[in-house]
Scaffold this active site. Structure first.
Site, short mmCIF file in Angstrom:
data_model
loop_
_atom_site.label_atom_id
_atom_site.label_comp_id
_atom_site.label_asym_id
_atom_site.label_seq_id
_atom_site.Cartn_x
_atom_site.Cartn_y
_atom_site.Cartn_z
N GLU A 51 9.74 -3.77 10.63
CA GLU A 51 10.08 -2.46 10.07
C GLU A 51 10.53 -1.50 11.17
OE1 GLU A 51 8.27 1.09 7.21
OE2 GLU A 51 7.16 -0.78 7.47
N ASP A 75 0.83 -1.20 0.00
CA ASP A 75 0.00 0.00 0.00
C ASP A 75 0.87 1.25 0.00
OD1 ASP A 75 0.89 -0.22 2.61
OD2 ASP A 75 -1.10 -0.22 3.52
N SER A 76 2.18 1.05 0.02
CA SER A 76 3.13 2.13 -0.21
C SER A 76 2.97 2.73 -1.60
CB SER A 76 4.57 1.64 -0.02
OG SER A 76 4.81 0.47 -0.79
N ASP A 134 -0.61 -6.15 0.13
CA ASP A 134 -1.02 -5.52 1.38
C ASP A 134 -2.53 -5.42 1.47
OD1 ASP A 134 1.08 -4.89 3.10
OD2 ASP A 134 1.65 -3.11 1.97
N GLU A 140 -0.90 -5.54 9.13
CA GLU A 140 -0.11 -4.92 10.19
C GLU A 140 -0.74 -5.16 11.55
OE1 GLU A 140 1.24 -1.15 7.33
OE2 GLU A 140 0.22 -0.77 9.24
N LYS A 154 -0.65 -9.41 3.31
CA LYS A 154 0.10 -8.91 4.46
C LYS A 154 -0.79 -7.95 5.25
CE LYS A 154 3.49 -5.81 4.09
NZ LYS A 154 3.03 -4.73 5.00
#
Length: 278
Positions: free
Chosen positions: A181, A44-45, A83, A114, A112
């Site tokens: 991270e 999602d970057s 993501d 978080e 993925k």
């Protein structure tokens, strides 16, 4: 043949470092695939590297599905991880629905998400549904409004202990790998030693089982951003600017295109086509 999560996990068993890069489109994905990158992250970057946002928060599931599908079309060998964007896994039902779209419509082989122990029920449910899940601890970009800015996580004894417990909980829930991270190198090493699953670091030192980087960072595509945790393996921004400036100049002086860049038709056909026209 496309890599599988078993292939990635076996790289840890063999002690073979795992290289991972972000990719957002078919052209870049094909280049990275040909270069031998075993795992691609459709991050999602893309929000702050492709779409012009200041963070990952505005990225939608539609954005992620579209870009994941593009990467899946471009890469034939790499394992593709997508993501799950902000607030698409707030409940079990939402998480399953988002993962279904990323895998069925986007062509991802894994997703993925978080978060630590709070994500255990989500991870467990997705794995039960047949969805491989990569975890993400440390600095979590979707929580930028809580953190205020990107900063190293886990420096205190209590925070480090909590991160170790989170990592073990995610592994027990069925996660196949874990991104760390902006984590102190010693803590990342301690987590890596305690997990059977691979750790993938970004700003987490050299002792993780693998590394992931945003490709625009390592290729020097952005003059305005050079994080400490990256190395520029190329400086493409000035090369691109120079090439585009040369193109603009060539068009302006009519030195491009030339005959070699053009096609022609039979003159008789052209005369017939133009006959009677003003």
């Amino acid at each position: 043949m496309r890599k599988t999560i078993t292939d990635i996990q076996q790289m840890k068993v063999r002690g073979e470092p795992i290289a991972m890069l972000t990719a957002y489109d078919a052209t870049i994905a094909a280049l990275f695939d040909a270069a031998g990158v075993p795992m691609l992250l459709v991050g999602d970057s893309l929000g702050d590297n492709v779409l012009g946002f200041s963070s990952t928060v505005p990225v939608t599931i539609e954005d992620m599905v579209r870009h994941t599908a593009a990467v899946a079309r471009g890469a034939q060998s790499a394992l593709i991880v997508a993501d799950m964007p902000f607030l698409t896994y707030a409940t079990l039902e939402m998480a399953v629905a988002a993962a279904r779209r990323l895998m069925q419509e986007g062509g991802a082989q894994a997703v993925k998400l978080e978060g630590g122990q709070a994500m255990v029920p989500i991870v467990r449910r997705l794995v039960e549904c047949g969805v491989p899940v990569m975890g993400h601890l440390g600095y979590t970009p979707q929580s930028v409004h809580l953190f205020g800015k990107a900063r190293v996580q886990g420096r205190s004894a209590a925070a480090a202990r909590r991160m170790i417990e989170d990592a073990l909980a995610l592994e027990a829930a069925g996660a196949f790998a874990l991104v760390l991270e902006l984590v102190p190198a010693q803590l990342a090493a301690a987590i890596t030693e305690r997990l059977r699953i691979p750790t993938i670091g970004i700003g987490a030192g050299p002792h993780c089982d693998g590394q992931v980087q945003v490709f625009t960072d390592i290729l020097g595509l952005r003059d305005d951003f050079k994080p400490r945790h990256t190395r520029r393996f190329a400086e493409l921004a000035p090369l691109i600017r120079s090439a585009v400036a040369a193109y603009v100049a060539a068009v302006g002086e009519r030195s491009f295109p030339t005959a070699e860049h053009s096609s022609r038709m039979d003159e008789a056909e052209l005369r017939e086509a133009l006959e009677g026209l003003s």
